[in-house]
Design an enzyme around this catalytic site. Structure first.
Site, mmCIF file in Angstrom:
data_model
loop_
_atom_site.group_PDB
_atom_site.id
_atom_site.type_symbol
_atom_site.label_atom_id
_atom_site.label_comp_id
_atom_site.label_asym_id
_atom_site.label_seq_id
_atom_site.Cartn_x
_atom_site.Cartn_y
_atom_site.Cartn_z
ATOM 1 N N SER A 104 -60.990 -11.823 -29.570
ATOM 2 C CA SER A 104 -61.644 -12.122 -30.841
ATOM 3 C C SER A 104 -60.644 -11.977 -31.996
ATOM 4 O O SER A 104 -59.610 -12.658 -32.001
ATOM 5 C CB SER A 104 -62.863 -11.217 -31.010
ATOM 6 O OG SER A 104 -63.703 -11.682 -32.030
ATOM 7 N N ASP A 156 -70.147 -19.198 -26.293
ATOM 8 C CA ASP A 156 -69.713 -18.249 -27.321
ATOM 9 C C ASP A 156 -70.340 -18.626 -28.662
ATOM 10 O O ASP A 156 -70.092 -19.705 -29.205
ATOM 11 C CB ASP A 156 -68.183 -18.264 -27.432
ATOM 12 C CG ASP A 156 -67.634 -17.113 -28.254
ATOM 13 O OD1 ASP A 156 -68.302 -16.676 -29.207
ATOM 14 O OD2 ASP A 156 -66.522 -16.644 -27.941
ATOM 15 N N HIS A 190 -69.757 -14.355 -26.191
ATOM 16 C CA HIS A 190 -68.584 -13.708 -26.775
ATOM 17 C C HIS A 190 -68.414 -12.274 -26.277
ATOM 18 O O HIS A 190 -67.289 -11.796 -26.141
ATOM 19 C CB HIS A 190 -68.726 -13.711 -28.302
ATOM 20 C CG HIS A 190 -67.476 -13.373 -29.047
ATOM 21 N ND1 HIS A 190 -66.394 -14.226 -29.114
ATOM 22 C CD2 HIS A 190 -67.116 -12.265 -29.762
ATOM 23 C CE1 HIS A 190 -65.435 -13.675 -29.841
ATOM 24 N NE2 HIS A 190 -65.841 -12.480 -30.238
#
Length: 268
Positions: free
Chosen positions: A155, A224, A252
């Site tokens: 991320s 995601d 995610h």
């Protein structure tokens, strides 16, 4: 009356823009501060938390997970950069690191400034300094050569890993749930805001990925919802060979748990 409404709307819009500019750090960085949770039972015998200092003197803390003893002499190490939330004691991160360890890997995961027990406050250049400090700590104090260090970013950490790999010698790069840049993603969330002009923290991975040599693995969950798949696809397209895009099931937060091809791809 119309002019009054337009004027009020303009004032309101300006106030919203001003608020987003002032509070953008709080929107981007969401650290858990304070004492770190201990590692899970699966890592208790091999994990320890160590102090280090960033280039500007900021005191940091990293969680170090030694590789299995039988692999220690020639093991690869994951130099892990986590996302915008939590810290290196967060259970989800440690669950993933236990699976890395099961592959025979060591893990060195640094808490950015302002996260966990690390001092200071987070900002873009500061995170890059913290990444450099972690890299040098792994090389110099732990004696791991660059050809056995894999930069791994999840991320927000994907941008930190890309920046490091574009400047430092590493064995390879893995990014999970990566974005092209903070302004690119923010423009999708706030299409009515000129975010490219307002953003102080840019984390422009798309501008840097072409400078990363060596093998690159892009892992992205098809569903995601935080960083949509097209971000990962654009980064992959801009990267040089050798490279691989691994699209996995899940979202995610949970792709590493729900799709067995996730860790099979890392092993490969």
């Amino acid at each position: 009356m119309v002019l009054g409404i337009l004027a009020a709307t303009g004032v309101l819009y300006g106030g919203v823009l001003g608020g987003l500019y002032v509070f953008q750090d709080a929107l981007l960085f969401q650290p858990d501060r304070g004492a770190l949770a201990p590692p899970p039972a699966a890592l208790a015998a091999v994990a320890r938390d160590v102090p280090l200092r960033s280039g500007d003197g900021t005191a940091l803390v990293a969680r170090v997970i030694a590789p299995p003893a039988e692999r220690a002499a020639n093991a690869f190490w994951i130099l892990y950069f986590h996302g915008s939330g939590g810290n290196v004691g967060t259970p989800g991160y440690n669950d993933a690191w236990a699976l890395f360890h099961a592959l025979g890997l060591g893990v060195f995961a640094v808490d950015y400034r302002g996260y966990g027990s690390s001092a200071g406050r987070p900002f873009e250049d500061g995170l890059y300094q913290d990444a450099d400090a972690a890299y040098l700590e792994l090389r110099e104090r732990h004696g791991v050569p660059p050809e056995r260090i894999i930069a791994y970013g999840y991320s927000l950490g994907s941008a930190v890993a890309v920046d490091l790999a574009a400047r430092r010698q590493v064995a390879g790069l893995v990014v999970e749930g990566a974005f092209t840049s903070v302004p690119d993603r923010a423009a999708e969330i706030y299409p009515w805001v000129p975010v490219h002009a307002l953003a102080r923290n840019r984390f422009a991975s798309l501008d840097k990925i072409g400078r990363v040599a060596g093998p690159k693995l892009f892992i992205h969950a098809r569903a995601d919802e935080v960083i949509p798949l097209p971000h990962g696809e654009r980064l992959f397209a801009a990267a040089s060979e050798p490279k691989r895009l691994l699209v996995v099931r899940g979202g995610h937060l949970d792709a590493y748990r729900v799709d067995p091809t996730f860790f099979a791809g890392i092993r490969t």
